[in-house]
Design a protein around this motif. Sequence first.
Motif, short mmCIF file in Angstrom:
data_model
loop_
_atom_site.label_atom_id
_atom_site.label_comp_id
_atom_site.label_asym_id
_atom_site.label_seq_id
_atom_site.Cartn_x
_atom_site.Cartn_y
_atom_site.Cartn_z
N GLU A 108 0.80 -1.23 0.00
CA GLU A 108 0.00 0.00 0.00
C GLU A 108 0.83 1.28 0.00
O GLU A 108 0.28 2.38 -0.09
N ASP A 109 2.15 1.15 0.11
CA ASP A 109 3.03 2.31 -0.02
C ASP A 109 3.35 2.61 -1.48
O ASP A 109 4.00 3.61 -1.78
N THR A 110 2.92 1.73 -2.38
CA THR A 110 3.12 1.97 -3.81
C THR A 110 2.41 3.25 -4.20
O THR A 110 1.20 3.41 -4.01
N ALA A 111 3.19 4.19 -4.74
CA ALA A 111 2.65 5.51 -5.04
C ALA A 111 3.71 6.34 -5.75
O ALA A 111 4.89 5.99 -5.77
N VAL A 112 3.26 7.43 -6.32
CA VAL A 112 4.18 8.48 -6.75
C VAL A 112 4.38 9.40 -5.55
O VAL A 112 3.39 9.83 -4.92
N TYR A 113 5.63 9.66 -5.21
CA TYR A 113 5.95 10.51 -4.07
C TYR A 113 6.45 11.85 -4.62
O TYR A 113 7.36 11.90 -5.47
N TYR A 114 5.85 12.92 -4.11
CA TYR A 114 6.21 14.27 -4.51
C TYR A 114 6.82 15.01 -3.32
O TYR A 114 6.34 14.87 -2.19
N CYS A 115 7.84 15.81 -3.58
CA CYS A 115 8.25 16.78 -2.57
C CYS A 115 7.61 18.11 -2.94
O CYS A 115 7.35 18.40 -4.12
N ALA A 116 7.34 18.91 -1.94
CA ALA A 116 6.64 20.18 -2.16
C ALA A 116 7.10 21.20 -1.15
O ALA A 116 7.37 20.87 0.01
N ARG A 117 7.17 22.45 -1.58
CA ARG A 117 7.66 23.54 -0.76
C ARG A 117 6.53 24.26 -0.04
O ARG A 117 5.46 24.47 -0.61
N GLY A 118 6.82 24.66 1.20
CA GLY A 118 5.88 25.50 1.94
C GLY A 118 4.50 24.89 2.03
O GLY A 118 4.35 23.69 2.23
N PRO A 119 3.47 25.73 1.89
CA PRO A 119 2.10 25.19 1.92
C PRO A 119 1.73 24.54 0.60
O PRO A 119 0.64 24.75 0.08
N LEU A 120 2.67 23.74 0.05
CA LEU A 120 2.49 22.96 -1.18
C LEU A 120 2.29 23.85 -2.39
O LEU A 120 1.49 23.53 -3.29
N THR A 121 3.02 24.93 -2.46
CA THR A 121 2.89 25.84 -3.58
C THR A 121 3.90 25.61 -4.68
O THR A 121 3.84 26.23 -5.74
N LEU A 122 4.87 24.72 -4.45
CA LEU A 122 5.81 24.33 -5.50
C LEU A 122 6.04 22.83 -5.36
O LEU A 122 6.35 22.36 -4.27
N TRP A 123 5.90 22.09 -6.47
CA TRP A 123 5.99 20.64 -6.45
C TRP A 123 7.08 20.14 -7.39
O TRP A 123 7.35 20.76 -8.42
N GLY A 124 7.65 19.00 -7.04
CA GLY A 124 8.52 18.31 -7.98
C GLY A 124 7.68 17.50 -8.95
O GLY A 124 6.44 17.50 -8.88
N GLN A 125 8.35 16.79 -9.84
CA GLN A 125 7.65 16.02 -10.85
C GLN A 125 7.18 14.66 -10.33
O GLN A 125 6.37 13.99 -10.97
N GLY A 126 7.70 14.27 -9.17
CA GLY A 126 7.30 13.02 -8.56
C GLY A 126 8.22 11.86 -8.91
O GLY A 126 8.90 11.87 -9.95
N ILE A 127 8.25 10.86 -8.02
CA ILE A 127 9.05 9.66 -8.25
C ILE A 127 8.21 8.45 -7.82
O ILE A 127 7.54 8.48 -6.78
N LEU A 128 8.23 7.43 -8.66
CA LEU A 128 7.40 6.26 -8.41
C LEU A 128 8.10 5.26 -7.51
O LEU A 128 9.27 4.91 -7.74
N VAL A 129 7.39 4.83 -6.48
CA VAL A 129 7.84 3.75 -5.62
C VAL A 129 6.86 2.60 -5.79
O VAL A 129 5.65 2.77 -5.60
N THR A 130 7.38 1.45 -6.16
CA THR A 130 6.54 0.26 -6.34
C THR A 130 7.01 -0.81 -5.36
O THR A 130 8.19 -1.17 -5.35
N VAL A 131 6.09 -1.29 -4.56
CA VAL A 131 6.41 -2.32 -3.58
C VAL A 131 5.74 -3.62 -4.03
O VAL A 131 4.52 -3.74 -4.02
N SER A 132 6.57 -4.55 -4.44
CA SER A 132 6.03 -5.80 -4.97
C SER A 132 7.10 -6.89 -4.90
O SER A 132 8.29 -6.60 -5.03
N SER A 133 6.65 -8.11 -4.72
CA SER A 133 7.59 -9.24 -4.69
C SER A 133 7.80 -9.80 -6.10
O SER A 133 8.59 -10.69 -6.29
#
Lengths: 107, 114
Positions: free
Chosen positions: B89-114
């Motif tokens: 359930e941690d599989t997701a795109v993870y974004y970093c964001a500045r301040g009150p989320l007013t600037l975002w990165g493009q995101g990075i995919l984390v896939t948890v699977s065997s």
Amino acid sequence: DIQMTQSPSSLSASVGDRVTITCQASQDIGNNLNWYQQKPGQAPKLLSHAASNLETGVPSRFSGSGSGTDFTFTISSLQPEDIATYYCQHYDSLPYIFGQGTKLEIK
Amino acid sequence: EVQLVESGGGLVKPGGSLRLSCAASGFTFSSYTMNWVRQAPGKGLEWVSSISSSSSHRYYANSLKGRFTVSRDNAKKSLYLQINSLRAEDTAVYYCARGPLTLWGQGILVTVSS
């Protein structure tokens, strides 16, 4: 935690239509509200902050309003490129909570 | 150019660990609270964690406490998220964001699977 209730969850409209999305906070958040547009495979794009302050470069057909607990985001004349999912998000206090999203489609 | 760039994602087996990084440029990184937000496939956005500008305050979503650790290095203008005991359930795109989320990165995919 402050909860955000966004509606509708999906919306089908025609090009040129006026479209309105609402967001309700579970308690007073002043004007501490962002609106985002997200297209498939892309990061969310900030459209407005402080409930009604449009970001630089965002077309003027987009507008936000409201304060306290009730907010609206309006597209005055829907364009094909506006097809996306829209989210509200409060930043009054942590945790920041997002609305459930509104998926906008062309009729 | 003002931007955030995430890295460190990928495919991880359940129970494994991962460290995500976010490189900031074009602004005074040390002045801002920074955040992580994630989005599971086909789902909405979920705030994960915040860290204050000096690292003195760190906050986590209640459902994630204990497995996630946020940190930053202001000299390197970088934000980090350590995730342990990864679950499907941690599989997701993870974004970093500045301040009150007013600037975002493009995101990075984390896939948890065997």
